[in-house]
Design a protein around this motif. Structure first.
Motif, mmCIF file in Angstrom:
data_model
loop_
_atom_site.group_PDB
_atom_site.id
_atom_site.type_symbol
_atom_site.label_atom_id
_atom_site.label_comp_id
_atom_site.label_asym_id
_atom_site.label_seq_id
_atom_site.Cartn_x
_atom_site.Cartn_y
_atom_site.Cartn_z
ATOM 1 N N ALA A 30 0.760 -1.373 0.159
ATOM 2 C CA ALA A 30 0.096 -0.087 -0.011
ATOM 3 C C ALA A 30 0.834 1.020 -0.150
ATOM 4 C CB ALA A 30 -0.839 -0.074 1.328
ATOM 5 N N LYS A 31 0.223 2.286 -0.496
ATOM 6 C CA LYS A 31 1.113 3.513 -0.478
ATOM 7 C C LYS A 31 1.249 4.106 0.907
ATOM 8 C CE LYS A 31 0.014 4.802 -5.255
ATOM 9 N NZ LYS A 31 -0.979 5.641 -6.223
ATOM 10 N N THR A 39 9.655 19.368 10.133
ATOM 11 C CA THR A 39 10.556 20.009 8.844
ATOM 12 C C THR A 39 9.339 20.448 7.926
ATOM 13 O OG1 THR A 39 10.366 17.767 7.934
ATOM 14 C CG2 THR A 39 12.599 18.655 9.065
ATOM 15 N N ASP A 40 8.095 20.205 8.382
ATOM 16 C CA ASP A 40 7.053 20.542 7.297
ATOM 17 C C ASP A 40 7.012 20.020 5.807
ATOM 18 O OD1 ASP A 40 4.530 21.450 6.344
ATOM 19 O OD2 ASP A 40 5.320 23.516 5.820
ATOM 20 N N THR A 41 7.482 18.572 5.809
ATOM 21 C CA THR A 41 7.827 17.770 4.418
ATOM 22 C C THR A 41 6.925 16.822 4.282
ATOM 23 O OG1 THR A 41 9.693 16.657 5.626
ATOM 24 C CG2 THR A 41 10.413 18.663 4.282
ATOM 25 N N VAL A 42 6.964 16.429 2.948
ATOM 26 C CA VAL A 42 6.007 15.190 2.560
ATOM 27 C C VAL A 42 6.586 14.254 1.803
ATOM 28 C CG1 VAL A 42 3.774 14.578 1.330
ATOM 29 C CG2 VAL A 42 3.808 16.980 2.507
ATOM 30 N N THR A 43 6.708 12.974 2.012
ATOM 31 C CA THR A 43 7.445 11.944 1.321
ATOM 32 C C THR A 43 6.402 11.050 0.953
ATOM 33 O OG1 THR A 43 9.179 12.335 2.890
ATOM 34 C CG2 THR A 43 9.353 10.366 1.468
ATOM 35 N N HIS A 44 6.340 10.612 -0.196
ATOM 36 C CA HIS A 44 5.557 9.356 -0.819
ATOM 37 C C HIS A 44 6.298 8.181 -0.923
ATOM 38 C CE1 HIS A 44 2.163 12.114 -1.405
ATOM 39 N NE2 HIS A 44 3.154 12.979 -1.981
ATOM 40 N N THR A 45 6.061 6.996 -0.232
ATOM 41 C CA THR A 45 6.572 5.716 -0.313
ATOM 42 C C THR A 45 5.558 4.877 -0.246
ATOM 43 O OG1 THR A 45 8.386 4.474 0.772
ATOM 44 C CG2 THR A 45 6.846 5.928 2.006
ATOM 45 N N THR A 46 6.014 3.643 0.149
ATOM 46 C CA THR A 46 5.121 2.513 0.369
ATOM 47 C C THR A 46 5.223 1.915 1.867
ATOM 48 O OG1 THR A 46 6.636 0.776 -0.639
ATOM 49 C CG2 THR A 46 4.996 1.504 -2.086
ATOM 50 N N PHE A 47 4.198 1.159 2.338
ATOM 51 C CA PHE A 47 4.064 0.809 3.593
ATOM 52 C C PHE A 47 5.175 0.069 4.087
ATOM 53 C CE2 PHE A 47 2.499 -0.979 7.631
ATOM 54 C CZ PHE A 47 1.995 0.029 8.172
ATOM 55 N N GLN A 48 6.089 -0.817 3.188
ATOM 56 C CA GLN A 48 6.855 -1.751 3.611
ATOM 57 C C GLN A 48 8.344 -1.022 4.130
ATOM 58 O OE1 GLN A 48 6.542 -2.284 -0.571
ATOM 59 N NE2 GLN A 48 8.425 -3.621 -0.713
ATOM 60 N N HIS A 49 8.195 0.578 3.798
ATOM 61 C CA HIS A 49 9.343 1.345 4.192
ATOM 62 C C HIS A 49 8.999 1.948 5.585
ATOM 63 C CE1 HIS A 49 11.545 0.334 0.570
ATOM 64 N NE2 HIS A 49 10.585 0.566 -0.181
ATOM 65 N N LEU A 50 7.916 1.728 6.180
ATOM 66 C CA LEU A 50 7.576 2.271 7.534
ATOM 67 C C LEU A 50 8.439 2.519 8.468
ATOM 68 C CD1 LEU A 50 5.023 3.418 9.155
ATOM 69 C CD2 LEU A 50 4.814 1.133 9.986
ATOM 70 N N LEU A 51 9.386 1.567 8.536
ATOM 71 C CA LEU A 51 10.247 1.606 9.810
ATOM 72 C C LEU A 51 11.413 2.468 9.662
ATOM 73 C CD1 LEU A 51 10.156 -2.307 11.072
ATOM 74 C CD2 LEU A 51 8.767 -0.292 11.512
ATOM 75 N N GLU A 52 11.644 2.738 8.263
ATOM 76 C CA GLU A 52 12.658 3.645 7.884
ATOM 77 C C GLU A 52 12.379 5.248 8.413
ATOM 78 O OE1 GLU A 52 13.257 3.496 3.512
ATOM 79 O OE2 GLU A 52 13.247 1.137 3.755
ATOM 80 N N PHE A 53 11.048 5.300 8.719
ATOM 81 C CA PHE A 53 10.850 6.656 8.897
ATOM 82 C C PHE A 53 10.138 6.996 10.378
ATOM 83 C CE2 PHE A 53 9.791 6.379 4.560
ATOM 84 C CZ PHE A 53 10.219 7.563 3.994
ATOM 85 N N VAL A 54 9.743 5.741 11.298
ATOM 86 C CA VAL A 54 9.560 5.975 12.434
ATOM 87 C C VAL A 54 10.624 5.994 13.300
ATOM 88 C CG1 VAL A 54 8.501 4.506 14.613
ATOM 89 C CG2 VAL A 54 7.597 4.101 12.123
ATOM 90 N N PRO A 55 10.856 7.080 14.305
ATOM 91 C CA PRO A 55 12.088 7.527 15.367
ATOM 92 C C PRO A 55 12.308 6.168 15.984
ATOM 93 C CG PRO A 55 10.383 9.039 15.241
ATOM 94 C CD PRO A 55 9.684 7.946 14.316
ATOM 95 N N GLN A 56 13.596 5.911 16.157
ATOM 96 C CA GLN A 56 14.167 4.929 16.790
ATOM 97 C C GLN A 56 13.571 4.956 18.431
ATOM 98 O OE1 GLN A 56 15.913 1.982 15.693
ATOM 99 N NE2 GLN A 56 15.081 1.539 17.846
ATOM 100 N N GLU A 57 13.596 6.083 18.746
ATOM 101 C CA GLU A 57 13.246 6.177 20.125
ATOM 102 C C GLU A 57 11.658 6.237 20.498
ATOM 103 O OE1 GLU A 57 13.288 9.779 18.623
ATOM 104 O OE2 GLU A 57 14.918 8.531 18.620
ATOM 105 N N CYS A 58 10.705 5.386 20.034
ATOM 106 C CA CYS A 58 9.516 5.512 20.363
ATOM 107 C C CYS A 58 8.599 4.203 20.539
ATOM 108 C CB CYS A 58 8.786 6.448 19.413
ATOM 109 S SG CYS A 58 8.239 5.747 18.008
ATOM 110 N N ASP A 59 7.992 4.136 21.536
ATOM 111 C CA ASP A 59 7.210 2.964 21.636
ATOM 112 C C ASP A 59 5.974 2.753 20.626
ATOM 113 O OD1 ASP A 59 9.027 2.298 23.566
ATOM 114 O OD2 ASP A 59 7.942 1.986 25.110
ATOM 115 N N VAL A 60 5.192 1.529 20.439
ATOM 116 C CA VAL A 60 4.243 1.513 19.443
ATOM 117 C C VAL A 60 3.190 0.841 20.197
ATOM 118 C CG1 VAL A 60 3.512 0.564 17.287
ATOM 119 C CG2 VAL A 60 5.944 1.185 17.747
ATOM 120 N N PHE A 61 1.907 1.450 19.957
ATOM 121 C CA PHE A 61 0.772 0.989 20.508
ATOM 122 C C PHE A 61 -0.153 0.406 19.597
ATOM 123 C CE2 PHE A 61 2.084 2.789 24.599
ATOM 124 C CZ PHE A 61 1.337 2.099 25.384
#
Length: 345
Positions: A30-31, A39-61
């Motif tokens: 999926a896109k 930074t007020d920036t938009v990136t278009h990618t696919t969901f398989q790249h999600l973890l490249e964007f999620v900051p390292q120091e955060c927990d997921v719920f």
């Protein structure tokens, strides 16, 4: 009056062909639109790249609710040899040990008895002003509780696809419209941001981040359009939630959080305001009531004039939300439950 308060300010035009009626396979193809607030920036990618964007120091719920086969078809019990008409019932939620809130298509009066397959019957005990109904269920003549009812619904019921899909459920929907980590039965709609995970991507997420669960049983009210002229006049629906003690401890810390979906967001934010670990969540997040605890949000693209697009606006403002939706439409993103995703950092 502030535009933010007017329901019509959250409207946008969506070409019909962008309403997703089936998911993309594999699910993580999926896109994904990534919006970084810093930074007020938009990136278009696919969901398989999600973890490249999620900051390292955060927990997921994550929301571990499980969608039940809440849609059943039957008929009214015949009275005085008059044949009973057909009915469709959508289970919504338990009100207590024996009474359930439902929606019924077909006219019913107090005391009407409805007959379904496998010896299941429902008796109408309440008519609400909003069109919902209260019933008790019996199985082979004995009143049954929620745990037993779910097993019967599993046999005779249908997955309750959102109305905008305009199609009947198919066998594939039993897995497509259920998250990988669905545990606790009770939802009549899926927490759809979680539907994009493949087993591989989910394993990678758990390796890289601490994950925690909570439960919010998504109700039919999630699809209810805001009909009031001003958003704050909308009677917000309530949904049952439960936060395990271990998850609540994390919420009490200052760890940055990524909420997978609007249901997780509302539950965390309700806890931040009330400190209640279970009960009924009726929190309405909007630009006048922004998030206090959730740092990052992963979500799908939502219906115009819905409480969910207002929730997204609570994070990034109404104008930015509509701007990003416009860009997603131009780039042919797929919308709603089976559609593409957006990550707000």
């Amino acid at each position: 009056m502030k535009e933010e308060l007017l329901t019509r300010s959250y409207d946008y035009a969506l070409p019909e062909e962008l309403i997703a009626t089936t998911p993309v396979y594999p699910r993580d193809h999926a896109k994904l639109l990534v919006y970084d607030r810093k930074t007020d920036t938009v990136t278009h990618t696919t969901f398989q790249h999600l973890l490249e964007f999620v900051p390292q120091e955060c927990d997921v719920f994550l929301n571990d609710t499980r969608v039940i086969k809440a849609r059943i078809f039957g008929s009214k019990k015949a009275i005085d040899n008059q044949e009973g008409g057909k009915v469709e019932l959508l289970f919504n939620k338990p009100l207590d040990a024996q009474h359930y809130l439902v929606l019924i298509r077909g006219k019913v009066k107090l005391g009407t008895e409805l007959l379904f397959d496998d010896g299941l019957t429902a008796k109408v005990t309440g008519l609400n002003d909003d069109g919902s109904r209260v019933v008790t269920f019996s199985h082979h003549g004995k009143v049954i509780r929620f745990e037993a009812l779910i097993l019967v619904l599993d046999k005779i019921g249908h997955i309750p696809l959102p109305p905008y899909m305009q199609r009947e459920d198919k066998e594939e929907d039993e897995t497509d419209y259920q998250t990988l980590f669905a545990q606790k039965a009770g939802a009549v709609a899926a927490p759809t941001a979680s539907l994009h995970f493949t087993p591989e991507l989910f394993a990678a997420l758990k390796q890289k981040h601490k994950t925690h669960t909570l439960t919010l049983h998504v109700g039919a009210g999630t699809f209810k359009p805001v009909e009031a002229e001003e958003i704050l006049d909308h009677p917000m629906h309530s949904e049952y939630f439960d936060i395990p003690e271990a998850s609540a401890k994390v919420l009490e810390s200052d760890t940055p959080l990524l909420a997978i979906g609007t249901t997780v967001t509302r539950t965390i934010e309700y806890y931040a305001r009330t400190k209640k670990r279970h009960g009924e969540c009726d929190l309405f997040l909007n630009p006048m009531n922004p998030p206090q605890r959730v740092t990052h949000l992963l979500t799908n693209f939502h219906l115009p004039k819905s409480t969910l697009i207002m929730l997204v606006s609570a994070f990034i403002g109404r104008e930015k939300t509509l701007y990003l939706y416009k860009e997603a439409i131009e780039k042919k993103y797929r919308f709603f439950s089976y559609g593409d995703a957006m990550l707000i950092l």
